[in-house]
Design a protein around this motif. Structure first.
Motif, PDB file in Angstrom:
ATOM      1  N   LEU A 311      48.354 -70.565 -15.258  1.00  0.00           N
ATOM      2  CA  LEU A 311      49.123 -71.378 -16.208  1.00  0.00           C
ATOM      3  C   LEU A 311      50.544 -70.850 -16.375  1.00  0.00           C
ATOM      4  CD1 LEU A 311      46.360 -72.019 -18.900  1.00  0.00           C
ATOM      5  CD2 LEU A 311      47.358 -73.713 -17.353  1.00  0.00           C
ATOM      6  N   GLN A 312      50.711 -69.544 -16.377  1.00  0.00           N
ATOM      7  CA  GLN A 312      52.053 -68.980 -16.513  1.00  0.00           C
ATOM      8  C   GLN A 312      52.902 -69.270 -15.283  1.00  0.00           C
ATOM      9  OE1 GLN A 312      53.569 -67.495 -19.266  1.00  0.00           O
ATOM     10  NE2 GLN A 312      55.308 -67.915 -17.909  1.00  0.00           N
ATOM     11  N   GLU A 313      52.318 -69.071 -14.101  1.00  0.00           N
ATOM     12  CA  GLU A 313      53.072 -69.351 -12.883  1.00  0.00           C
ATOM     13  C   GLU A 313      53.385 -70.838 -12.750  1.00  0.00           C
ATOM     14  OE1 GLU A 313      51.666 -67.633  -9.253  1.00  0.00           O
ATOM     15  OE2 GLU A 313      51.270 -65.663 -10.169  1.00  0.00           O
ATOM     16  N   ALA A 314      52.456 -71.667 -13.176  1.00  0.00           N
ATOM     17  CA  ALA A 314      52.692 -73.116 -13.170  1.00  0.00           C
ATOM     18  C   ALA A 314      53.860 -73.460 -14.085  1.00  0.00           C
ATOM     19  CB  ALA A 314      51.429 -73.855 -13.598  1.00  0.00           C
ATOM     20  N   LYS A 315      53.879 -72.868 -15.262  1.00  0.00           N
ATOM     21  CA  LYS A 315      54.972 -73.119 -16.213  1.00  0.00           C
ATOM     22  C   LYS A 315      56.305 -72.676 -15.622  1.00  0.00           C
ATOM     23  CE  LYS A 315      56.339 -72.331 -21.010  1.00  0.00           C
ATOM     24  NZ  LYS A 315      55.998 -71.638 -22.297  1.00  0.00           N
ATOM     25  N   ASP A 316      56.297 -71.541 -14.953  1.00  0.00           N
ATOM     26  CA  ASP A 316      57.516 -71.024 -14.326  1.00  0.00           C
ATOM     27  C   ASP A 316      58.056 -71.989 -13.272  1.00  0.00           C
ATOM     28  OD1 ASP A 316      57.271 -68.783 -15.903  1.00  0.00           O
ATOM     29  OD2 ASP A 316      56.391 -67.527 -14.324  1.00  0.00           O
ATOM     30  N   ARG A 317      57.154 -72.801 -12.715  1.00  0.00           N
ATOM     31  CA  ARG A 317      57.551 -73.772 -11.685  1.00  0.00           C
ATOM     32  C   ARG A 317      57.737 -75.183 -12.258  1.00  0.00           C
ATOM     33  NH1 ARG A 317      54.952 -72.387  -5.859  1.00  0.00           N
ATOM     34  NH2 ARG A 317      54.734 -70.115  -6.092  1.00  0.00           N
ATOM     35  N   ASN A 318      57.805 -75.252 -13.575  1.00  0.00           N
ATOM     36  CA  ASN A 318      58.132 -76.513 -14.257  1.00  0.00           C
ATOM     37  C   ASN A 318      56.951 -77.464 -14.393  1.00  0.00           C
ATOM     38  OD1 ASN A 318      60.270 -77.623 -15.713  1.00  0.00           O
ATOM     39  ND2 ASN A 318      60.864 -78.991 -14.042  1.00  0.00           N
ATOM     40  N   PHE A 319      55.717 -76.959 -14.234  1.00  0.00           N
ATOM     41  CA  PHE A 319      54.530 -77.763 -14.521  1.00  0.00           C
ATOM     42  C   PHE A 319      54.176 -77.569 -15.994  1.00  0.00           C
ATOM     43  CE2 PHE A 319      53.994 -76.729  -9.967  1.00  0.00           C
ATOM     44  CZ  PHE A 319      53.855 -78.004  -9.446  1.00  0.00           C
ATOM     45  N   ILE A 320      54.129 -78.663 -16.734  1.00  0.00           N
ATOM     46  CA  ILE A 320      53.919 -78.599 -18.182  1.00  0.00           C
ATOM     47  C   ILE A 320      52.607 -79.281 -18.563  1.00  0.00           C
ATOM     48  CG2 ILE A 320      54.883 -79.240 -20.442  1.00  0.00           C
ATOM     49  CD1 ILE A 320      56.567 -77.209 -18.818  1.00  0.00           C
ATOM     50  N   GLY A 321      51.903 -78.676 -19.538  1.00  0.00           N
ATOM     51  CA  GLY A 321      50.732 -79.329 -20.129  1.00  0.00           C
ATOM     52  C   GLY A 321      49.444 -79.164 -19.356  1.00  0.00           C
ATOM     53  N   LEU A 322      49.282 -78.087 -18.604  1.00  0.00           N
ATOM     54  CA  LEU A 322      48.102 -77.921 -17.746  1.00  0.00           C
ATOM     55  C   LEU A 322      46.950 -77.156 -18.397  1.00  0.00           C
ATOM     56  CD1 LEU A 322      49.734 -77.198 -14.252  1.00  0.00           C
ATOM     57  CD2 LEU A 322      48.498 -79.259 -14.959  1.00  0.00           C
ATOM     58  N   ALA A 323      47.142 -76.627 -19.583  1.00  0.00           N
ATOM     59  CA  ALA A 323      46.052 -75.892 -20.235  1.00  0.00           C
ATOM     60  C   ALA A 323      44.940 -76.852 -20.635  1.00  0.00           C
ATOM     61  CB  ALA A 323      46.570 -75.149 -21.465  1.00  0.00           C
ATOM     62  N   GLY A 324      43.706 -76.475 -20.358  1.00  0.00           N
ATOM     63  CA  GLY A 324      42.562 -77.300 -20.736  1.00  0.00           C
ATOM     64  C   GLY A 324      42.320 -77.275 -22.229  1.00  0.00           C
ATOM     65  N   HIS A 325      41.559 -78.235 -22.713  1.00  0.00           N
ATOM     66  CA  HIS A 325      41.202 -78.268 -24.126  1.00  0.00           C
ATOM     67  C   HIS A 325      40.299 -77.076 -24.444  1.00  0.00           C
ATOM     68  CE1 HIS A 325      39.307 -79.732 -27.877  1.00  0.00           C
ATOM     69  NE2 HIS A 325      40.427 -80.430 -28.021  1.00  0.00           N
ATOM     70  N   ARG A 326      40.404 -76.558 -25.664  1.00  0.00           N
ATOM     71  CA  ARG A 326      39.669 -75.345 -26.038  1.00  0.00           C
ATOM     72  C   ARG A 326      38.155 -75.492 -25.884  1.00  0.00           C
ATOM     73  NH1 ARG A 326      41.793 -77.791 -30.392  1.00  0.00           N
ATOM     74  NH2 ARG A 326      40.388 -78.559 -32.030  1.00  0.00           N
ATOM     75  N   SER A 327      37.636 -76.716 -25.992  1.00  0.00           N
ATOM     76  CA  SER A 327      36.186 -76.908 -25.902  1.00  0.00           C
ATOM     77  C   SER A 327      35.673 -76.843 -24.463  1.00  0.00           C
ATOM     78  CB  SER A 327      35.788 -78.244 -26.531  1.00  0.00           C
ATOM     79  OG  SER A 327      36.441 -79.311 -25.873  1.00  0.00           O
TER      80      SER A 327
END
Length: 359
Positions: A311-327
């Motif tokens: 998720l951090q590397e994705a964010k660094d590459r401008n991918f936003i909103g990829l974290a799954g729902h907590r459930s």
């Protein structure tokens, strides 16, 4: 540079729509005012309002036997309005549970009358659309309620049942993503903030003869009949959101309509599902193959440490909103209509690269 926006909602809006809204923001069609400043009783706004209604009818093939309403309160208010209007004392509302939002809809219905869980895949952690039978529902059934797409779990109905009693669907997260037969349903509702535009307006498509069966002892503002009789102008509607909805619908039409959008959505989702399937188990999809969503693609990595790194590397590459729902955990890519094909290709390539570096 615009982000690769995979947010689950509010979600991506087509860039041409944003650009047109930007161009018209201060002076809409030479009125000297923004759409936000127009009276909702004015001829200029009325044209916007009716254009949105007309385009939605055209794109979804909505017959004249249905009303199209523009309401407020999101799908969550519809959870309440539906049983308030359509669940009489001597009937039962049947709910098919396929995720958290169908659970919420059922919770509200229980406040107004008898309910029954017709089927549920909760014990399987909502990895699939549950098997069900509609046998006997006509004996006491007021309606059958389904949630067509489940954003949290990444599952979607591929085929809709033919119900002997009114069928109601929450299509908030997949309306306009594929062709549907509207006439299978007595009522369809959808919050706009996934495929239809910005948050603030909720679309309701309701069969006229079903509307005639609604209870009359309902507060005025919560009665569908009120809004039907007043062309959704009983009170001040969310005018800017409806304007944006009309622009999104124009964009869908320019893309070739829902049939073309569906083909593109299948291609977009295919890139990401292929990256999952070809990862030798590094990525694991949450949804079973027969229930996989075109709109919300959910998957997990081998452990929490790798998930955080991904998720951090994705964010660094401008991918936003990829974290799954907590459930569910893991990751979720929401590839709604406005998410361009290039974004899905880029994500699939990043997933393959990350896997190769960490397998």
């Amino acid at each position: 540079m615009r982000a690769y926006n995979f947010n689950a909602g509010p979600a991506a809006i087509p860039l041409p729509v944003l650009e047109k809204a930007q161009k018209e923001l201060v002076n809409f069609q030479n009125t000297g005012m923004s759409v936000m400043e127009l009276s909702h009783r004015s001829k200029d706004y009325e044209e916007v309002h009716n254009r949105a209604n007309s385009l939605l009818r055209e794109l979804l093939g909505i017959p004249d036997t249905y009303e199209v309403l523009f309401l407020q309160g999101g799908a969550s208010l519809q959870f309440t309005m539906i049983p308030m209007n359509f669940l009489p004392e001597n009937k039962t509302a049947h709910y098919i549970l396929s995720g958290a939002w169908s659970e919420k809809a059922l919770k509200e219905a229980k406040l107004f009358g008898e309910t029954r869980i017709l089927a549920s895949s909760k014990e399987e952690n909502y990895t699939t659309i549950p098997s069900f039978s509609l046998e006997g529902v006509e004996e006491d059934g007021a309606y059958v309620h389904i949630t067509s797409n489940n954003t949290i779990y990444g599952t979607q109905w591929n085929e809709y049942p033919t119900s002997p009693i009114p069928l109601i669907a929450d299509m908030s997260s997949d309306i306009l993503c594929k062709e549907i037969d509207v006439e299978k349903f007595s009522l369809i509702y959808a919050g706009a903030q996934k495929n239809l535009g910005p948050s603030g307006v909720t679309v309701v498509i309701v069969k006229k003869d079903f509307l005639e069966t609604a209870r009359t002892n309902v507060p005025t503002i919560l009665s569908y009949a009120t809004h039907s009789k007043n062309n959704s102008l009983f009170n001040t509607p969310p005018t800017f959101a409806i304007y944006m909805l009309s622009l999104v619908l124009e964009w869908v039409k320019e893309q070739g309509g829902v049939k073309s959008i569906q083909k593109l959505n299948e291609e977009k989702a295919g890139y990401i599902y292929s990256a999952i399937e070809e990862s030798d188990g590094f990525y694991k999809g949450h949804a079973t193959k027969g229930s996989r969503s075109l709109m919300n693609i959910t998957f997990t990595l081998p452990n929490e440490e790798l998930t955080k790194k991904f998720l951090q590397e994705a964010k660094d590459r401008n991918f936003i909103g990829l974290a799954g729902h907590r459930s569910v955990g893991g990751c979720r890519a929401s590839a709604y209509n406005a998410v361009p094909k290039e974004a899905c290709e880029a994500l699939a390539n990043f997933m393959k690269e990350f896997k190769n570096q960490h397998k």
